[in-house]
Design a protein around this motif. Structure first.
Motif, PDB file in Angstrom:
ATOM      1  N   VAL A 279      36.971  26.876  33.532  1.00  0.00           N
ATOM      2  CA  VAL A 279      37.495  25.509  33.611  1.00  0.00           C
ATOM      3  C   VAL A 279      37.588  25.124  35.086  1.00  0.00           C
ATOM      4  N   ARG A 280      37.119  23.912  35.408  1.00  0.00           N
ATOM      5  CA  ARG A 280      37.306  23.388  36.761  1.00  0.00           C
ATOM      6  C   ARG A 280      37.567  21.898  36.713  1.00  0.00           C
ATOM      7  N   ARG A 281      38.115  21.381  37.797  1.00  0.00           N
ATOM      8  CA  ARG A 281      38.493  19.973  37.869  1.00  0.00           C
ATOM      9  C   ARG A 281      37.645  19.230  38.881  1.00  0.00           C
TER      10      ARG A 281
ATOM     11  N   PHE B  35      36.255  27.138  40.365  1.00  0.00           N
ATOM     12  CA  PHE B  35      36.932  27.185  39.070  1.00  0.00           C
ATOM     13  C   PHE B  35      38.432  27.429  39.226  1.00  0.00           C
ATOM     14  N   ASP B  36      39.208  26.729  38.391  1.00  0.00           N
ATOM     15  CA  ASP B  36      40.670  26.847  38.394  1.00  0.00           C
ATOM     16  C   ASP B  36      41.173  27.819  37.330  1.00  0.00           C
ATOM     17  N   GLU B  37      40.421  27.915  36.224  1.00  0.00           N
ATOM     18  CA  GLU B  37      40.831  28.746  35.095  1.00  0.00           C
ATOM     19  C   GLU B  37      39.621  29.482  34.526  1.00  0.00           C
ATOM     20  N   ALA B  38      39.912  30.556  33.813  1.00  0.00           N
ATOM     21  CA  ALA B  38      38.894  31.257  33.039  1.00  0.00           C
ATOM     22  C   ALA B  38      39.622  32.059  31.963  1.00  0.00           C
TER      23      ALA B  38
ATOM     24  N   GLN C 215      27.173  32.790  40.301  1.00  0.00           N
ATOM     25  CA  GLN C 215      28.248  33.507  40.982  1.00  0.00           C
ATOM     26  C   GLN C 215      28.768  32.758  42.198  1.00  0.00           C
ATOM     27  N   ASP C 216      27.894  32.045  42.912  1.00  0.00           N
ATOM     28  CA  ASP C 216      28.350  31.365  44.133  1.00  0.00           C
ATOM     29  C   ASP C 216      29.212  30.136  43.850  1.00  0.00           C
ATOM     30  N   LEU C 217      29.387  29.803  42.562  1.00  0.00           N
ATOM     31  CA  LEU C 217      30.253  28.685  42.190  1.00  0.00           C
ATOM     32  C   LEU C 217      31.668  29.141  41.817  1.00  0.00           C
ATOM     33  N   LEU C 218      31.930  30.432  41.919  1.00  0.00           N
ATOM     34  CA  LEU C 218      33.198  30.981  41.449  1.00  0.00           C
ATOM     35  C   LEU C 218      34.405  30.264  42.047  1.00  0.00           C
ATOM     36  N   ALA C 219      34.355  29.964  43.340  1.00  0.00           N
ATOM     37  CA  ALA C 219      35.512  29.370  44.014  1.00  0.00           C
ATOM     38  C   ALA C 219      35.860  27.981  43.491  1.00  0.00           C
TER      39      ALA C 219
ATOM     40  N   ILE D  39      41.706  33.782  42.986  1.00  0.00           N
ATOM     41  CA  ILE D  39      42.875  33.639  42.122  1.00  0.00           C
ATOM     42  C   ILE D  39      42.686  32.446  41.187  1.00  0.00           C
ATOM     43  N   LEU D  40      43.032  32.654  39.918  1.00  0.00           N
ATOM     44  CA  LEU D  40      42.945  31.600  38.909  1.00  0.00           C
ATOM     45  C   LEU D  40      44.342  31.312  38.352  1.00  0.00           C
TER      46      LEU D  40
END
Length: 299
Positions: free
Chosen positions: A188-190, A239-242, A233-237, A261-262
């Motif tokens: 999940v991301r915003r 995301f707010d939730e998983a 993988q380079d988009l990890l930062a 951190i999520l």
């Protein structure tokens, strides 16, 4: 108490056996499904049987039994567990049969069904979440069957736990996130006020999980858009939730992936909204509101 049925013969784990010439043992010709039950209710058995059929077709194994026959056998075995066992885990294992020789035609399959009390995880797993270590495994290719070959995955999971993580999160050869050891993942991301929910597509190399599909179906019915797309993988930062999802463990918030951190476990997270939706569906199947981890009724 743990029970197992081997080709219809019921016994304990200690006194049950297969011939040493079983081809699942010799050559890995084996498929499996894990289903979960609460009291006398088994969730999504029809979906598990359909996937079992697809796995059998891909492996050249003739199931020789119908969904109704298998479900009856599973339920009957579960009914023999102690009455105080509320949440039950069933593992269905089908091998191609017995016999030496790589070119041997598939024989009469061996059918093994385990019925055990589902393990109860520490409550913190559901309230605080799990941490994941990223590791590379596999190519970008479609998974055709749910086999019993978990060797590389369990080794990777042990490595992650030795490093202080709860599980592993795999990336494929194209650096796309795929799944955990035995669970699918959602992110999940915003984007300003907008929320994007996504999960890796089947073509990234994931097992098409039954719980994953149920969540997708429930979100669609509720008007919640979930994108099945490549997640690099380079988009990890971003995301707010998983969260992870699997048949026995249900839905588990992820609190950290590597060093990122999520905030999945917070009360107002998108994860909590989807979890409430999923647990309402479970209640409609079981007939009462319950705690997923223990199976106990919630008043």
């Amino acid at each position: 108490m743990e029970l197992v049925s081997v080709n219809g013969k019921i016994g304990t784990l200690q006194d049950s056996y297969l011939p040493i010439t079983d081809r699942g043992f010799l050559y890995g010709e084996a498929i499996s499904e894990v289903v979960v039950g609460f009291k006398d209710t088994i969730l999504s058995f029809d979906q598990h049987y359909e996937r079992l059929q697809k796995s059998a077709h891909h492996m050249g194994i003739n199931l020789k039994f119908s969904q109704q026959e298998l479900e009856f056998e599973v339920k009957t075995l579960g009914e023999q567990l102690p009455k105080d066992v509320i949440k039950k885990s069933y593992r269905i294992l089908i091998t191609s049969g017995n016999g030496f020789g790589l070119d041997k035609a598939p024989a009469k399959p061996n059918k093994i069904i385990f019925a055990i009390p589902a393990p109860i995880a520490p409550a913190e797993l559901y309230t605080q979440g799990i941490s994941l270590q990223v590791q590379k495994l596999g190519t970008k290719s479609k998974v055709e069957s749910k086999s019993t070959n978990y060797g590389q995955r369990t080794a990777a999971s042990r490595k992650a736990k030795e490093a202080g993580f709860g599980d592993v999160l795999f990336v494929n050869s194209e650096d796309e996130f795929t799944e955990a050891t035995a669970a699918n993942i959602f992110f999940v991301r915003r984007h300003g006020e907008a929320i994007e929910i996504c999960t890796p597509p089947i073509d990234s190399g994931i097992l098409p999980g039954i719980t994953r599909q149920n969540i997708l179906d429930l979100c669609k019915k509720s008007g919640i858009i979930v994108h099945q797309k490549e997640i690099y993988q380079d988009l990890l930062a971003s995301f707010d939730e998983a969260f992870l999802c699997s048949t026995v463990r249900g839905m588990i918030p992820v609190n950290k992936i590597d060093k990122h951190i999520l905030h999945t476990a917070r009360p107002q997270s998108t994860f909590q909204q989807i979890k409430r939706l999923y647990m309402a569906w479970v209640e409609s199947k079981v007939g009462e509101r319950l705690d997923w981890n223990t199976g106990l009724a919630v008043i």
